[in-house]
Write an enzyme that holds these catalytic residues in place. Structure first.
Site, PDB file in Angstrom:
ATOM      1  N   ASP A  10       0.818  -1.035  -0.099  1.00  0.00           N
ATOM      2  CA  ASP A  10       0.000   0.085  -0.141  1.00  0.00           C
ATOM      3  C   ASP A  10       1.013   1.222  -0.035  1.00  0.00           C
ATOM      4  O   ASP A  10       2.063   1.126   0.281  1.00  0.00           O
ATOM      5  CB  ASP A  10      -0.953  -0.122   1.323  1.00  0.00           C
ATOM      6  CG  ASP A  10      -1.452   1.348   1.714  1.00  0.00           C
ATOM      7  OD1 ASP A  10      -2.184   2.053   0.788  1.00  0.00           O
ATOM      8  OD2 ASP A  10      -1.529   1.701   2.906  1.00  0.00           O
ATOM      9  N   ASP A  12       0.130   4.964   1.007  1.00  0.00           N
ATOM     10  CA  ASP A  12      -0.086   6.057   2.310  1.00  0.00           C
ATOM     11  C   ASP A  12      -0.141   5.220   3.448  1.00  0.00           C
ATOM     12  O   ASP A  12      -0.905   4.237   3.771  1.00  0.00           O
ATOM     13  CB  ASP A  12      -1.498   6.944   1.952  1.00  0.00           C
ATOM     14  CG  ASP A  12      -1.493   7.781   0.591  1.00  0.00           C
ATOM     15  OD1 ASP A  12      -0.952   8.431   0.983  1.00  0.00           O
ATOM     16  OD2 ASP A  12      -2.408   7.478  -0.060  1.00  0.00           O
ATOM     17  N   ARG A  19      -0.238  11.006   1.937  1.00  0.00           N
ATOM     18  CA  ARG A  19      -0.252  11.966   0.635  1.00  0.00           C
ATOM     19  C   ARG A  19       0.955  12.433   0.473  1.00  0.00           C
ATOM     20  O   ARG A  19       1.185  13.734   0.099  1.00  0.00           O
ATOM     21  CB  ARG A  19      -1.306  13.046   0.754  1.00  0.00           C
ATOM     22  CG  ARG A  19      -2.730  12.297   0.590  1.00  0.00           C
ATOM     23  CD  ARG A  19      -3.024  11.858  -0.986  1.00  0.00           C
ATOM     24  NE  ARG A  19      -2.576  12.778  -2.013  1.00  0.00           N
ATOM     25  CZ  ARG A  19      -1.687  12.869  -2.800  1.00  0.00           C
ATOM     26  NH1 ARG A  19      -0.710  11.866  -3.027  1.00  0.00           N
ATOM     27  NH2 ARG A  19      -1.598  13.959  -3.760  1.00  0.00           N
ATOM     28  N   ARG A 141      -5.833  19.868   6.171  1.00  0.00           N
ATOM     29  CA  ARG A 141      -6.080  18.327   6.029  1.00  0.00           C
ATOM     30  C   ARG A 141      -5.837  17.682   7.273  1.00  0.00           C
ATOM     31  O   ARG A 141      -6.882  16.783   7.901  1.00  0.00           O
ATOM     32  CB  ARG A 141      -4.991  17.765   4.961  1.00  0.00           C
ATOM     33  CG  ARG A 141      -4.621  16.317   5.054  1.00  0.00           C
ATOM     34  CD  ARG A 141      -3.619  15.913   3.999  1.00  0.00           C
ATOM     35  NE  ARG A 141      -4.084  15.747   2.535  1.00  0.00           N
ATOM     36  CZ  ARG A 141      -4.690  14.639   2.221  1.00  0.00           C
ATOM     37  NH1 ARG A 141      -4.703  13.591   3.107  1.00  0.00           N
ATOM     38  NH2 ARG A 141      -5.261  14.494   1.025  1.00  0.00           N
ATOM     39  N   SER A 179     -11.055  12.173   2.911  1.00  0.00           N
ATOM     40  CA  SER A 179     -12.099  11.576   1.796  1.00  0.00           C
ATOM     41  C   SER A 179     -12.431  10.110   1.976  1.00  0.00           C
ATOM     42  O   SER A 179     -11.878   9.509   2.902  1.00  0.00           O
ATOM     43  CB  SER A 179     -11.447  11.760   0.400  1.00  0.00           C
ATOM     44  OG  SER A 179     -10.229  10.753   0.386  1.00  0.00           O
ATOM     45  N   ASP A 181     -13.572   6.473  -0.672  1.00  0.00           N
ATOM     46  CA  ASP A 181     -13.775   6.027  -1.948  1.00  0.00           C
ATOM     47  C   ASP A 181     -15.110   5.181  -2.270  1.00  0.00           C
ATOM     48  O   ASP A 181     -15.605   4.490  -1.249  1.00  0.00           O
ATOM     49  CB  ASP A 181     -12.493   5.027  -2.212  1.00  0.00           C
ATOM     50  CG  ASP A 181     -11.216   5.936  -2.182  1.00  0.00           C
ATOM     51  OD1 ASP A 181     -11.058   7.065  -2.828  1.00  0.00           O
ATOM     52  OD2 ASP A 181     -10.204   5.092  -1.865  1.00  0.00           O
ATOM     53  N   ASP A 207      -1.681  -0.354   5.983  1.00  0.00           N
ATOM     54  CA  ASP A 207      -1.912   0.102   7.517  1.00  0.00           C
ATOM     55  C   ASP A 207      -3.233   0.122   7.757  1.00  0.00           C
ATOM     56  O   ASP A 207      -3.719   0.118   8.919  1.00  0.00           O
ATOM     57  CB  ASP A 207      -1.516   1.546   7.759  1.00  0.00           C
ATOM     58  CG  ASP A 207      -2.133   2.572   6.552  1.00  0.00           C
ATOM     59  OD1 ASP A 207      -2.339   2.174   5.740  1.00  0.00           O
ATOM     60  OD2 ASP A 207      -2.201   3.483   7.019  1.00  0.00           O
ATOM     61  N   THR A 224      -2.949 -14.028  -0.314  1.00  0.00           N
ATOM     62  CA  THR A 224      -1.842 -12.973   0.266  1.00  0.00           C
ATOM     63  C   THR A 224      -1.212 -13.299   1.742  1.00  0.00           C
ATOM     64  O   THR A 224      -2.232 -14.008   2.417  1.00  0.00           O
ATOM     65  CB  THR A 224      -2.075 -11.425   0.406  1.00  0.00           C
ATOM     66  OG1 THR A 224      -3.045 -11.643   1.247  1.00  0.00           O
ATOM     67  CG2 THR A 224      -2.635 -11.115  -1.008  1.00  0.00           C
TER      68      THR A 224
END
Ligand code: M1P
Length: 255
Positions: A10, A12, A19, A141, A179, A181, A207, A224
């Site tokens: 991953d 971030d 970011r 942020r 945000s 998704d 994370d 995995t």
């Protein structure tokens, strides 16, 4: 014969701070130490432009065997694009319009200490919805992130969406700070696994591995071996353990 292993990261909170650009010690470690032992790949929720900003521009594709943006809906193997699908075809233009209109109305009625711009980012395989707006500064942020922890702005927004659209097969996933998704159910990070071939083990490092986080499904997947990390330094520590472990010779049987 030794196992063929790929480490899938991953971005971030795993390779970088949220970011932010990858730190030089992490990049050096990945390219000079980890890559000697294993193939490496990345899977981010973000779109490809943000991943390039964070992980090294156009030569990103030389560094990683696979690059998966938007959970793998936008995918590259050695820099070559792999087949993709889009959200409008999956859920239909009418439903998509209804979701977007609902979000715009909801955000317009939301009371927050401040708002900035770019509340909905339309991507290939998902919508990214930001109640505060993606144009906020780094300080704004962090402020929103703390405010959201106290006030559950994103959680409440997601509950409202689920209530409004009970029949749409959509998943709502919080992967970052400002945000969430929205994508067709099944298009979580496990989507990228269909593209990975030829390995004995896929080790995933992320994370946000708790239920509701955007690393949850791939971390839990039978395909995995999952590693839950609490930041880039922890990723390095866990990789060191994996490298050591794979170097150990198999134990000899004694009579
Ligand atoms: O990679 C995790 C998330 O990163 C960004 O989230 P935020 O801007 O809220 O911190 C977004 O690109 C999001 O899509 C992604 O899942």
């Amino acid at each position: 014969m030794s196992k063929k292993i790929i480490c899938l990261f991953d971005v971030d909170g795993t390779l970088t701070d949220p970011r932010q650009v990858i730190k030089s010690n992490m990049e050096k470690y990945l390219l000079e130490t980890v890559k000697k032992e294993f193939d490496i790949a990345i899977v981010g929720g973000s779109d490809i432009e943000k991943i390039k900003e964070q992980l090294g521009g156009s030569n990103l594709f030389e560094k990683y065997n696979y690059v998966f943006a938007e959970n793998g809906l936008v995918a590259f193997k050695h820099g070559n694009p792999l087949p993709s699908q889009n959200i409008q075809t999956a859920i239909g233009e009418e439903s998509l319009k209804d979701v977007i209109n609902f979000c715009l109305r909801y955000i317009s009625e939301l009371e927050l200490p401040f708002k900035r711009g770019t509340f909905i980012e339309f991507r290939t395989g998902m919508l990214n919805i930001s109640p505060v707006g993606r144009n906020c500064t780094k300080e704004e942020r962090l402020f929103f992130y703390e405010y959201d922890l106290e006030n559950q702005i994103r959680q409440k927004f997601i509950l409202a969406l689920k209530k409004e659209f009970p029949n749409l097969a959509l998943t709502y996933s919080i992967g970052g700070q400002i945000s969430f998704d929205v994508f067709p159910t099944g298009w979580n990070k496990t989507y990228c696994l269909r593209h990975i071939e030829g390995y004995d083990e896929i080790h995933f490092f992320g994370d946000k591995t708790m239920e509701g986080g955007n690393d949850y499904e791939i971390y839990e997947s039978d395909l995995t071996i999952g590693h839950c990390v609490n930041g880039p330094e922890d990723t390095i520590n866990q990789l060191n353990v994996l490298i050591e472990f794979t170097k150990q010779k198999p134990l000899q049987k004694t009579n």
